[in-house]
Write a protein that holds these residues in place. Structure first.
Motif, PDB file in Angstrom:
ATOM      1  N   ARG A 193       0.898  -0.961  -0.373  1.00 59.38           N
ATOM      2  CA  ARG A 193       0.075   0.042  -0.271  1.00 59.38           C
ATOM      3  C   ARG A 193       1.101   1.867   0.494  1.00 59.38           C
ATOM      4  N   GLY A 194       1.799   1.090   0.241  1.00 59.90           N
ATOM      5  CA  GLY A 194       2.946   1.669   1.093  1.00 59.90           C
ATOM      6  C   GLY A 194       4.078   2.705   1.468  1.00 59.90           C
ATOM      7  N   ILE A 195       4.323   3.763   1.799  1.00 49.10           N
ATOM      8  CA  ILE A 195       5.485   3.964   3.693  1.00 49.10           C
ATOM      9  C   ILE A 195       4.685   4.263   4.048  1.00 49.10           C
ATOM     10  N   ASP A 219       2.051  -6.570   4.686  1.00 43.74           N
ATOM     11  CA  ASP A 219       1.266  -4.880   4.746  1.00 43.74           C
ATOM     12  C   ASP A 219      -0.205  -5.716   5.192  1.00 43.74           C
ATOM     13  N   CYS A 220      -0.977  -5.359   5.900  1.00 46.55           N
ATOM     14  CA  CYS A 220      -2.457  -5.754   6.378  1.00 46.55           C
ATOM     15  C   CYS A 220      -2.849  -7.036   6.275  1.00 46.55           C
ATOM     16  N   PHE A 301      -2.105  -4.773  -3.611  1.00 45.84           N
ATOM     17  CA  PHE A 301      -2.097  -3.388  -4.202  1.00 45.84           C
ATOM     18  C   PHE A 301      -0.441  -3.622  -5.100  1.00 45.84           C
ATOM     19  N   MET A 302      -0.109  -3.475  -6.738  1.00 49.72           N
ATOM     20  CA  MET A 302       1.388  -3.357  -6.899  1.00 49.72           C
ATOM     21  C   MET A 302       1.420  -2.848  -8.143  1.00 49.72           C
ATOM     22  N   SER A 352      -4.524  -3.313  -8.283  1.00 46.47           N
ATOM     23  CA  SER A 352      -5.256  -3.765  -7.233  1.00 46.47           C
ATOM     24  C   SER A 352      -5.935  -5.459  -7.420  1.00 46.47           C
ATOM     25  N   VAL A 353      -5.454  -6.208  -6.613  1.00 52.85           N
ATOM     26  CA  VAL A 353      -6.227  -7.383  -6.872  1.00 52.85           C
ATOM     27  C   VAL A 353      -6.601  -8.098  -5.435  1.00 52.85           C
ATOM     28  N   LEU A 354      -8.241  -7.919  -5.624  1.00 49.13           N
ATOM     29  CA  LEU A 354      -8.826  -8.878  -4.381  1.00 49.13           C
ATOM     30  C   LEU A 354      -8.445 -10.236  -4.406  1.00 49.13           C
TER      31      LEU A 354
END
Length: 872
Positions: A193-195, A219-220, A301-302, A352-354
């Motif tokens: 997701r990010g920093i 991440d989460c 997320f990529m 983004s992929v579920l």
């Protein structure tokens, strides 16, 4: 200002003279004490006693001459030089020599060198808890070939990085694509997701040692598992299919090479394009596997790699097209990346992929070093990731299978010894299968001094063929007059080049090799001889007479440094040793000159100690010190500003003096013995003023005092430096080294080389008639049930295999030693140190003579095999 001074010796009847430097005048300049007198009283008038440069210095020329700053003389803290049995105090201090010496001793203070021996042995864990944790970008490639990639996951190179990044390089220089103009190319991407406020990124090498990078970002509930490796675009990855890059072309892309000769320039121009632009590119494979570890659906997320992305990505407008899994330049159609998601072509930069619980999304990107045609890209798209990965694993594993087999109780050190060899192999650039290779030192071209530990470690672990190819780089580039220089204007390469070449013969006893380089060795000697003869000037007596001069490091100090002359002496001595096998007359001629150089070095060293102001130690005594060179533009430590000037450079006020630890090159090269009082002075001053836990500032691996520590049985000091240095300068996850402690110059193989040579010294030393095994292993390695073994390490006496097993629960440690001499000289006496984990001394020994002080067993009459047993 005036000051009354008393010099008090333990010995009666001293005679000599006094000298003054900088401001001031002496009340006497000669003295001769009566046979029942040991106190000299005199006055210094008009002295500069204020803080700052050009403080007044008095030199006392008597038995064991020494110097001191007049302002340092203080009755409350007298200058007590224990080794010289002399005290300097104020004239009003009427205490006797014994009163002052005993008073200082009663304080119960200890020197730093003693502290390190008294404290519990250092470990990686204890050192890492207090040292810097510096992550290093990693280099990936094939070895021999300068078409490489640098990989830096975010927050690795610096905490301000926004992206994970992949940078194509020629050696260390970033490359350009014609479609992108003058911009250097870097591919930026991100998995997650990010920093955020937490950092959960970890990295490791494949099988803990191979140059294949694994990255994990949690991440989460999503685990983003990256794997990156480099292989050929088309041909299977085997040794035969890696052509390499000629070292002349490699030099062009190294940092700060010495200017080539006209002949070298012509040769480079002729082969340049064919060496770099081939029909089989190197390719970096990036696999990102996003796995949902949560109990509910989660999004992954990529952002796929894109060239030169700005901090605000929409501002990055480049002429690129992304369709059907091919990322290409619109103007030329050349493809710079292929991409798939779950095995199907994928063309979305951000996605983004579920994922359901346990489900995963697999992204695979393949980035050629230079963009390729659509036709080649279509073939690249079809290559099997798992097959290419298996080839890569086998390729690097095969290299390890061809060197010594090492097993240590401390897996981190074992892994670093194996990974380190592959780090060296990765950046030994040259044409396969047999041509010379450039043993580069990080971003720089090979340097005689800095390539030396790299070559020596490669020799030690058994790849003498690669070591020979690395030495041939210096031989083939040697100038007609015998001089060797490859980096900037460094003048320190000829002696080191000769030393490595001669030492190679000691490892291999290859007479044909020696004959083939005889002319190179003699030309190198002749150059050094003429160079030294430039200093045959009587006005230089004690100031560099008969010594060679030249720059040895970044700072412009073209003087007769002790490091330069010690390494040169070592080179000449080794050349004389080996030439005796094929030309006794030349060996004697070179050997005689080497001993003359040694005598001149020592003569100047003694005078340098005499005129350098003494400094205080932490036990209340004072210690003579020395400048890095004998010329009178330096008096002792430059950071004390005896003659003014400035010192701050490379992140330190004392780095100009830190190389005093390099004074131990006088020991490593045989100019002085480890127990020399001068070396004791150097290492005491180094430990007190120029180091933290025996580690220098800035570029600490230039200091080789651990070699002396080990030879003197100072195991505490050795291990302090060993663990504190490596825990700070090396990446704790990937084992790659920085050059400096302020994160400059990645993949610095010189630093890694000296660390690995410390590992080698820890396991065995075989220099100058000594054969010492396990001389500095930590006690923890001999805890119950632990085992140390290595099989096939190379020594100057032959191939060495050792195994030690601890069964201290039953009061026993056993060891076996096997040396395959293969015509080499077998040492008459071998020692092996087997320390009890709790410091207990053995009560019985089988197989040798036990020395409790050093915890060593001495094996006399060694015939190549031995078994030793200690009982506790």
């Amino acid at each position: 200002m005036s000051k009354n001074i008393s010099v008090i010796w333990k010995k009666m009847g001293m005679a000599g003279k006094l000298e003054i430097t900088n401001a001031g005048a002496l009340s006497c300049d000669c003295f001769a004490l009566n046979g029942d007198e040991n106190r000299l009283n005199f006055t210094v008038s008009d002295a500069k006693l204020d803080p700052g440069a050009f403080g007044t210095i008095v030199t006392v020329r008597a038995e064991n001459p020494f110097s001191f700053f007049v302002r340092d003389v203080n009755a409350k803290m007298p200058i007590y030089i224990r080794e010289y049995e002399v005290i300097v105090t104020e004239g009003c201090d009427q205490r006797s020599y014994s009163d002052i010496a005993e008073g200082i001793a009663k304080n119960g203070l200890v020197r730093e060198m003693d502290r390190m021996e008294l404290e519990p042995e250092e470990s990686f864990e204890s050192a890492a808890a207090k040292t810097k944790n510096m992550r290093v970008p990693i280099w990936l490639g094939l070895g021999r070939d300068i078409r490489m990639f640098e990989v830096a996951p975010h927050a690795v190179e610096n905490d301000s990085a926004l992206w994970d990044s992949i940078t194509p390089m020629y050696h260390h220089k970033r490359i350009k694509y014609e479609e992108m103009g003058d911009a250097n190319i870097r591919f930026d991407y991100f998995a997650g997701r990010g920093i955020g406020v937490q950092y959960k990124l970890s990295r490791w090498l494949e099988n803990r040692v191979l140059p294949i990078l694994n990255v994990l970002n949690e991440d989460c509930g999503i685990r983003y598992e990256q794997k990156l490796f480099v292989t050929n675009e088309i041909a299977p990855l085997t040794e035969e299919n890696v052509l390499g890059t000629h070292y002349l072309v490699s030099d062009q892309y190294a940092g700060w090479p010495t200017e080539k000769t006209p002949e070298q320039k012509e040769a480079t121009a002729r082969i340049h394009d064919s060496e770099l632009f081939r029909n089989d590119e190197t390719v970096i494979y990036l696999k990102v596997e996003a796995v949902n570890t949560a109990k509910v659906p989660r999004y992954a997320f990529m952002r796929l790699p894109q060239p030169n992305v700005a901090s605000i990505p929409e501002q990055s407008v480049h002429p690129v097209v992304f369709e059907d899994g091919y990322n290409y330049f619109s103007k030329t159609g050349r493809v710079f990346m292929t991409a798939t998601l779950n095995g199907k072509p994928f063309s979305e930069v951000d996605s983004s992929v579920l994922l359901q619980p346990g489900e995963k999304a697999v992204y695979i990107c393949k980035i050629p070093h230079m963009p390729i045609s659509r036709e080649r890209a279509e073939a690249l798209m079809q290559t099997d990731y798992d097959e290419k990965l298996a080839e890569c694993v086998k390729y690097w594993t095969d290299k390890l299978d061809n060197i010594a087999d090492i097993h240590l109780p401390e897996k981190r050190i074992e892994e670093m010894m194996k990974a380190g060899f592959l780090h060296f192999d990765l950046v030994c650039f040259g044409n396969n299968p047999d041509a010379a290779v450039a043993p580069v030192v990080g971003v720089y071209t090979p340097i005689g001094t800095e390539s030396t530990p790299i070559i020596q470690y490669i020799e030690s672990v058994g790849d003498t063929k690669l070591a020979e190819r690395a030495i041939r780089y210096f031989i083939e580039k040697q100038r007609p007059d015998g001089f060797m220089q490859n980096f900037q204007t460094y003048m320190s390469e000829t002696g080191c080049g000769l030393w490595n070449a001669a030492e190679h013969f000691k490892y291999t006893h290859d007479i044909e090799w020696l004959k083939s380089i005889k002319d190179n060795l003699i030309r190198g000697f002749e150059y050094i001889k003429k160079w030294a003869e430039e200093s045959y000037d009587e006005s230089l007596r004690g100031k560099g007479y008969g010594m060679i001069y030249g720059k040895v490091a970044d700072c412009e100090h073209p003087f007769r440094s002790y490091m330069l002359n010690a390494t040169t002496y070592g080179g000449l001595r080794s050349v004389a040793d080996v030439l005796a096998y094929i030309d006794e007359a030349e060996a004697a001629r070179i050997g005689d000159f080497a001993e003359e150089l040694k005598k001149n070095i020592i003569e100047s060293l003694e005078e340098s100690f005499a005129v350098a102001p003494v400094v205080p130690l932490s036990d209340g005594t004072w210690c003579p010190t020395v400048s890095l060179w004998p010329e009178r533009n330096a008096l002792g430590l430059q950071s004390l500003f005896s003659l003014g000037g400035t010192c701050y450079t490379h992140g330190s006020m004392v780095i100009e003096d830190d190389n005093l630890g390099g004074g131990n090159y006088l020991v490593t090269n045989g100019v002085l013995e480890p127990d020399s009082v001068y070396i004791s002075f150097i290492n005491n001053v180094f430990a007190e003023m120029l180091a933290i836990d025996n580690v220098a500032f800035s570029q600490p691996y230039y200091c080789v005092q651990p070699y002396t520590n080990l030879n003197l049985g100072q195991i505490g000091a050795f291990l302090k430096e060993f663990y504190n240095n490596m825990s700070a300068l090396a990446d704790r996850e990937t084992y790659t080294f920085w050059e400096h402690l302020y994160q400059v110059s990645p993949h610095k193989t010189h630093e890694e080389g000296w660390f690995l040579m410390r590992c080698r010294w820890m396991l065995y030393m075989d220099e100058y008639g000594k054969f010492q095994i396990f001389g500095a292993i930590p006690r923890a390695w001999m805890e119950d049930g632990k085992e140390i073994s290595f099989n096939g390490m190379k020594s100057r006496y032959g191939k060495l295999s050792v195994k030690a097993v601890s069964n201290v629960a039953n009061g026993v440690i056993k060891a076996t030693i096997k040396l395959e001499s293969n015509g080499f000289v077998v040492p008459e006496k071998v020692s092996i140190r087997l320390p009890h984990p709790n410091g207990r001394k053995a009560i019985g020994v089988v197989g040798g003579e036990y020395c409790p002080d050093g915890e060593c067993v001495y094996i006399s009459g060694f015939d190549g095999e031995a078994e030793v047993e200690l009982r506790f």
